[in-house]
Design an enzyme around this catalytic site. Structure first.
Site, PDB file in Angstrom:
ATOM      1  NE  ARG A 175      -3.848   2.266   0.672  1.00 24.38           N
ATOM      2  CZ  ARG A 175      -4.863   2.819   0.091  1.00 24.38           C
ATOM      3  NH1 ARG A 175      -5.315   2.068  -0.940  1.00 24.38           N
ATOM      4  NH2 ARG A 175      -5.414   3.768   0.288  1.00 24.38           N
ATOM      5  CB  CYS A 180      -3.800  -6.321   4.169  1.00 25.54           C
ATOM      6  SG  CYS A 180      -2.101  -6.518   4.954  1.00 25.54           S
ATOM      7  N   PRO A 225      -9.558   2.983  -1.258  1.00 26.11           N
ATOM      8  CG  PRO A 225     -11.250   4.686  -0.896  1.00 26.11           C
ATOM      9  CD  PRO A 225     -10.767   3.231  -0.343  1.00 26.11           C
TER      10      PRO A 225
END
Length: 395
Positions: free
Chosen positions: A42, A66, A72
């Site tokens: 991420r 994950c 978003p």
């Protein structure tokens, strides 16, 4: 860290480990980040703002991470758009941003105090032209830590750690030596391990105020907690008790990452407990694993209800880590279970913990790593999933 170093090298920087330190030098010359590394985590989205500031363009795969619900990046993109960046048509799974005229300051209000979006906009604003004011910003300790680092590099930042941050852009930053903040979620993991499996652990080097909500809940459950300036001692030698319902929240509330870890301790309590995560709708992927261990666990939307502990206790079984914190929670529950357990597909756990197996073993856990399954112990699994954690009697 390895993904971060790969992304930096892909952009043209020199990035390497030097003992326990990481040394980064040089400036980026390539605006396209390596796709494989970017898609694995991420945090790869955080590289876009510095590339926009330096090169006027950033191209990457959409960030991974994950499977804990919708994640978003609209706040990142909306804020960067207000600062002069434009999103170009890049096709499925790709993100291309351009700021041919450079980034400029803006007055931007975040609809939700997202840590990642606050970090992205802080990184963008520190080298943008003019003044940026971020309102509704995240207040987590990691935000203040990033601001401290950027100030050490010459950035002009005020208000980090509050909901309003003011940044005066600078054309260039300089290098510095910096030690990051201690990992409060790692500390929370070890504290919950002591609660679930029993025993005592002293956590040095991480101020207990960074994870105080976790310590308070463990105290309510029957643990003894002693606090110092930069250390805490957590002990559990008696019963654990249910604590009713608790909620995660933005800082200084209970961290969403700590919720599955606390749930593992609650699974071992005599009474009932429940946790609602207000951040991610799929946070409790560990619920099925809790049930396989013989625990009482029921997930309903964002709420996980656990306990009380069955009279027969928890028993060993074969588990699969669903995500980073959910996988760590299964490790803690397996430590508290009788018999031997295996946790397969540990890539999620390894992505977020440095030496978790070794640390727990040093604390007295019977835990080891098996690169291939023991004959007859578990079903045959693909080679890519054969990195497992095994618990039980030492062999």
């Amino acid at each position: 860290m390895e993904c971060c170093l790969a992304l930096l090298r892909g952009a043209g920087c020199d990035a390497r480990r030097q003992g326990a330190d990481v040394v980064v030098s040089g400036t980026p010359v390539c605006s396209t980040l390596p796709g494989d590394a970017a898609a694995r985590m991420r945090a790869s989205i955080l590289f876009c703002a510095p590339l926009l500031a330096r090169l006027g363009r950033a191209e990457t795969s959409l960030p991974g991470g994950c499977p804990i619900g919708q994640r978003p990046i609209d706040l990142h993109l909306e804020g960067l758009g207000r600062m002069g960046a434009k999103e170009l048509d890049a096709g499925a799974g790709r993100l291309v941003l351009a700021a041919p005229g450079g980034l400029h300051g803006a007055d931007f209000t975040l609809r939700f105090p997202s840590v990642g979006a606050t970090e992205t906009l802080l990184l963008a604003a520190v080298c943008a032209r003019g003044t940026t004011v971020l309102r509704g910003a995240a207040r987590e300790p990691e935000i203040s830590d990033l601001a401290d680092f950027l100030r050490r590099c010459g950035g002009q930042i005020e208000g980090a750690g509050t909901s309003t941050i003011r940044i005066e852009g600078r054309r260039t930053l300089s290098g510095c030596d910096f030690s990051p903040l201690p990992d409060r979620i790692f500390a929370s993991t070890l504290a919950c391990a002591a609660a679930a499996a029993g025993g005592r652990v002293e956590l040095a080097g991480c101020p207990p105020g960074l994870y105080e909500p976790v310590l308070e809940i463990l105290e309510q459950m029957g643990c003894t907690v002693k606090r110092g300036a930069d250390r805490a001692e957590i002990a559990r030698f008696g019963r654990l008790y249910g604590v009713g319902r608790v909620f995660t929240g933005v800082y200084p509330g209970l961290a969403t990452d700590a919720a599955p870890l606390l749930a593992a301790a609650m699974l071992c309590a005599e009474g009932e407990s429940s946790i609602e995560d207000v951040v991610f709708e799929e946070r409790f992927g560990c619920a099925e694993g809790f049930e396989r261990l013989g625990g009482r666990a029921k997930r309903a939307g964002r709420v996980l209800s656990v306990g009380p502990l069955p009279e027969s206790g928890l028993h060993g079984t074969t588990l699969s880590a669903p995500d980073l914190r959910g996988g760590a929670a299964l490790v803690l529950a397996a430590l508290a279970a009788g018999g031997k357990s295996w946790v397969e597909d540990t890539r999620h756990i390894d992505r977020g913990y440095a030496g978790l197996t070794e640390t727990l073993a040093a604390l007295g856990a019977r835990i080891g790593r098996e690169m291939t399954p023991a004959p007859g112990c578990v079903k045959k699994i693909p080679a890519k999933n054969q990195n497992r954690l095994a618990f039980g009697a030492k062999r």
